[in-house]
Design an enzyme around this catalytic site. Structure first.
Site, PDB file in Angstrom:
ATOM      1  N   LEU A 134       0.873  -1.149   0.258  1.00 58.45           N
ATOM      2  CA  LEU A 134      -0.019   0.261   0.062  1.00 58.45           C
ATOM      3  C   LEU A 134       0.977   0.798   0.169  1.00 58.45           C
ATOM      4  O   LEU A 134       1.862   1.455   0.615  1.00 58.45           O
ATOM      5  CB  LEU A 134      -0.796  -0.347   1.064  1.00 58.45           C
ATOM      6  CG  LEU A 134      -1.885  -0.923   1.728  1.00 58.45           C
ATOM      7  CD1 LEU A 134      -2.218  -0.662   2.816  1.00 58.45           C
ATOM      8  CD2 LEU A 134      -3.172  -1.529   0.181  1.00 58.45           C
ATOM      9  N   CYS A 135       0.331   2.310  -0.294  1.00 59.14           N
ATOM     10  CA  CYS A 135       0.965   3.237  -0.371  1.00 59.14           C
ATOM     11  C   CYS A 135       2.561   3.128  -1.275  1.00 59.14           C
ATOM     12  O   CYS A 135       2.626   3.624  -2.558  1.00 59.14           O
ATOM     13  CB  CYS A 135       0.816   3.696   0.871  1.00 59.14           C
ATOM     14  SG  CYS A 135       0.897   6.094   0.919  1.00 59.14           S
ATOM     15  N   ILE A 136       3.793   4.430  -0.399  1.00 60.24           N
ATOM     16  CA  ILE A 136       4.748   4.173  -1.574  1.00 60.24           C
ATOM     17  C   ILE A 136       5.584   2.606  -1.155  1.00 60.24           C
ATOM     18  O   ILE A 136       6.490   2.857  -2.002  1.00 60.24           O
ATOM     19  CB  ILE A 136       5.504   5.205  -0.373  1.00 60.24           C
ATOM     20  CG1 ILE A 136       6.975   5.296  -0.656  1.00 60.24           C
ATOM     21  CG2 ILE A 136       5.747   4.315   1.412  1.00 60.24           C
ATOM     22  CD1 ILE A 136       7.059   6.392  -2.001  1.00 60.24           C
ATOM     23  N   PRO A 138       4.441  -0.078  -2.945  1.00 62.06           N
ATOM     24  CA  PRO A 138       5.137  -0.386  -4.414  1.00 62.06           C
ATOM     25  C   PRO A 138       6.159   0.189  -4.499  1.00 62.06           C
ATOM     26  O   PRO A 138       7.390  -0.767  -5.793  1.00 62.06           O
ATOM     27  CB  PRO A 138       3.770   0.033  -5.179  1.00 62.06           C
ATOM     28  CG  PRO A 138       2.194  -0.006  -3.781  1.00 62.06           C
ATOM     29  CD  PRO A 138       2.899   0.578  -2.681  1.00 62.06           C
ATOM     30  N   SER A 188      -2.136  -0.978  -4.048  1.00 63.24           N
ATOM     31  CA  SER A 188      -3.530   0.357  -3.762  1.00 63.24           C
ATOM     32  C   SER A 188      -3.194   1.475  -3.564  1.00 63.24           C
ATOM     33  O   SER A 188      -1.839   1.567  -2.538  1.00 63.24           O
ATOM     34  CB  SER A 188      -3.808  -0.836  -3.510  1.00 63.24           C
ATOM     35  OG  SER A 188      -5.261   0.695  -3.308  1.00 63.24           O
TER      36      SER A 188
END
Length: 217
Positions: A134-136, A138, A188
């Protein structure tokens, strides 16, 4: 019952795990009848941020100890992780991912990823087990997995960094997920976009549901 490892990076958006994303992940797993176990590295936190003022504080903290706040003490050191034992692994976001689990916040595309974290990611890929991010998070995954399909939403600077690491970025809106079938990776954007807390939870739940779909394939 399926078991999922949730990898934390401290406690607090500016210097550790993003608390809403971490707890949303744990709630989503619980709602779907999946057992969660939190992990974190036993390492010094890069720095400590006063979340009221945004200023750096002159004190030292430990990533595992701080992560235990979110896990209510039920947490294990990352060296105890075994991909043989878990059906998936999930990385919530927060600056701790970019400061404690990697050097992404400082070195950009030239960053290094904590060796234990890198081993977790590669071990799960080797066993063809799903990874959620999630968020950063990835962006950190893209550093480890060549040409991974990921999303962080639409932030142009982060998209450029992912592309410099040879990742493949997909623009998304709130709650959307991107699935990389090759790596069984589900991502996501959550708070990388201007999301509400409800949208953050929905994004985490959508991620968990896609991981369940990967198990059923």
């Amino acid at each position: 019952m399926k078991k999922v490892a949730v990898i934390l990076s401290g406690c607090g958006v500016f210097d550790g795990s993003e608390i809403h994303e971490a707890t949303s992940t744990l709630i989503a797993l619980s709602m779907r009848g999946i057992e969660a176990q939190c992990f974190a590295p036993d390492i010094p936190q890069y720095h400590v941020i006063n979340h009221l003022t945004g200023e750096e504080m002159q004190e030292d903290r430990n990533v595992l100890v701080e992560s235990a706040r979110i896990a209510r003490g039920d947490i294990k050191e990352i060296g105890e992780f075994s991909a043989e034992t878990f059906d998936a692994v999930i990385f919530p976001g927060g600056f701790g991912v970019a400061k404690n689990l990697s050097t992404l916040a400082f070195d950009g595309a030239a960053c290094e990823v904590n060796e234990d974290i890198r081993k977790v990611i590669l071990w799960m890929v080797q066993l063809e087990k799903p990874i959620g991010a999630l968020c950063i998070s990835p962006a950190m995954i893209a550093k480890v997995l060549p040409q991974a399909d990921v999303t962080i939403g639409n932030d142009p600077d982060t998209v450029k960094m992912i592309e410099e690491m040879e990742g493949v970025h997909h623009r998304t809106d709130n709650c959307e997920v991107i699935i990389d079938a090759k790596y069984r990776l589900v991502t996501s954007p959550c708070y990388m976009l201007n999301a509400s807390i409800a949208e953050v939870f929905q994004g985490a739940l959508n991620m968990v549901d896609e991981i369940i779909q990967l198990w059923n394939e």
